[in-house]
Design a protein around this motif. Structure first.
Motif, short mmCIF file in Angstrom:
data_model
loop_
_atom_site.label_atom_id
_atom_site.label_comp_id
_atom_site.label_asym_id
_atom_site.label_seq_id
_atom_site.Cartn_x
_atom_site.Cartn_y
_atom_site.Cartn_z
N VAL A 179 21.13 28.77 45.93
CA VAL A 179 21.36 27.44 46.53
C VAL A 179 20.20 26.51 46.18
O VAL A 179 20.41 25.32 45.86
N GLN A 180 18.98 27.03 46.20
CA GLN A 180 17.81 26.23 45.79
C GLN A 180 17.97 25.75 44.35
O GLN A 180 17.64 24.62 44.02
N GLU A 181 18.47 26.65 43.48
CA GLU A 181 18.66 26.32 42.07
C GLU A 181 19.69 25.19 41.92
O GLU A 181 19.51 24.26 41.14
N VAL A 182 20.77 25.27 42.70
CA VAL A 182 21.79 24.21 42.67
C VAL A 182 21.16 22.88 43.10
O VAL A 182 21.39 21.83 42.47
N LEU A 183 20.35 22.92 44.13
CA LEU A 183 19.69 21.69 44.60
C LEU A 183 18.78 21.12 43.50
O LEU A 183 18.78 19.91 43.26
N ARG A 184 18.05 21.99 42.84
CA ARG A 184 17.16 21.55 41.75
C ARG A 184 17.98 20.86 40.65
O ARG A 184 17.63 19.77 40.20
N GLU A 185 19.09 21.50 40.25
CA GLU A 185 19.96 20.92 39.23
C GLU A 185 20.46 19.53 39.63
O GLU A 185 20.63 18.65 38.79
#
Lengths: 138, 138, 138
Positions: free
Chosen positions: B25-31
């Motif tokens: 989920v953190q990675e999605v937010l970063r994207e």
């Protein structure tokens, strides 16, 4: 940012009843014109619920039986809340089922999975009660 | 207002399994590049959950035992829903655990407490199922 | 789009306690100046809850009794989590009560039903713990 708000009203014939409101919520979204955002749908009463599950009659009777086991309606005097009222069980049942759902709005549609349907869960009915729909986005 | 949407897919080996998805989920937010806003993360299936709790193995086995007591899988015929299906218990377990979480996004990060971790809770697995992440903000 | 964030801190005298935080959340909304949007209010700890229900003392003692039946505190060794800790029951109780609420903001006010009140539900207290309020809108 755009925003839109409306209320849906219900008056059930039974004390407890589950009503599929997916179509009504879709209609509210259409009226709003919002294409991308978040939609909040919540019961405005503390003895009712808005939740997402399957529109399947035997599952709904399983829910009824299960909630009655976890938080029985009777005997009324098993709850301290039930002095002037008789709805303590409804407060507990609604707690299990949840007050609200938040749904993504994508390309002007409710972004739901295949079997996700939105329900109004009434646990102390036979009177007019309402649900809030609030949408923010663009 | 900016918005971002993606799906995460899971296929568990067991019928019931809890998967820590905080990193994804953190990675999605970063994207998404969104710095301030709200993030919705929900199961798109009605026999699965997204919830926040502790990443601690013995707590997870307590959850398993507790959910089995509140909504036992078997005997299958204890539920009316279980005619062609055997997953009524999964609908009930997911109801206890919740469909979704909404998380604040602050300065480009998930605004979580120290021990808050996001989990995908599978209660009727062994097939491909998905989670929606929708972020709105700026 | 505007956004606003703050934390509310609590230290209860009892292990379990329900605190009406509606006034504090209204005050945060006023400070934010946001007129239309969504407000997220969540516990930042995994043994506490933010939920909406009735501010009625006998209902609160019904909640206490009910949660103790569904997820008893003792004996501590009934839970695997309780090796170095004794709070497994608090993780389960908070799961029933929920981590968060999302509330519509309309014309600068919390858009709540007549009897809806916001509570901080502490299930493992006697230490400083916090609640996040995040508001987005305009």
């Amino acid at each position: 940012m755009r925003h839109y708000r409306t209320e849906l009203w219900f008056e059930t014939k039974q004390r407890r009843q589950l009503i599929n409101i997916t179509g009504q919520v879709q209609e509210v979204l259409r009226e709003s014109g919002i294409q991308e955002g978040l939609l909040l749908c919540n019961a405005m009463h503390i003895t009712a619920s808005v939740f997402i599950n399957d529109d399947e009659a035997s599952l709904h009777s399983d829910f009824e039986e299960w909630l009655e086991k976890l938080a029985p309606e009777k005997p009324y005097d098993r709850y301290r809340h039930n002095g002037f009222e008789d709805n303590a069980d409804a407060h507990l049942k609604r707690t299990i089922m949840g007050r609200e759902v938040v749904i993504a709005v994508t390309q002007g549609k409710l972004d739901l999975g295949t079997w996700e349907q939105i329900f109004y869960g009434e646990f102390d009915g036979k009177r007019r009660k309402r649900v809030l729909v609030k949408i923010i986005g663009e």
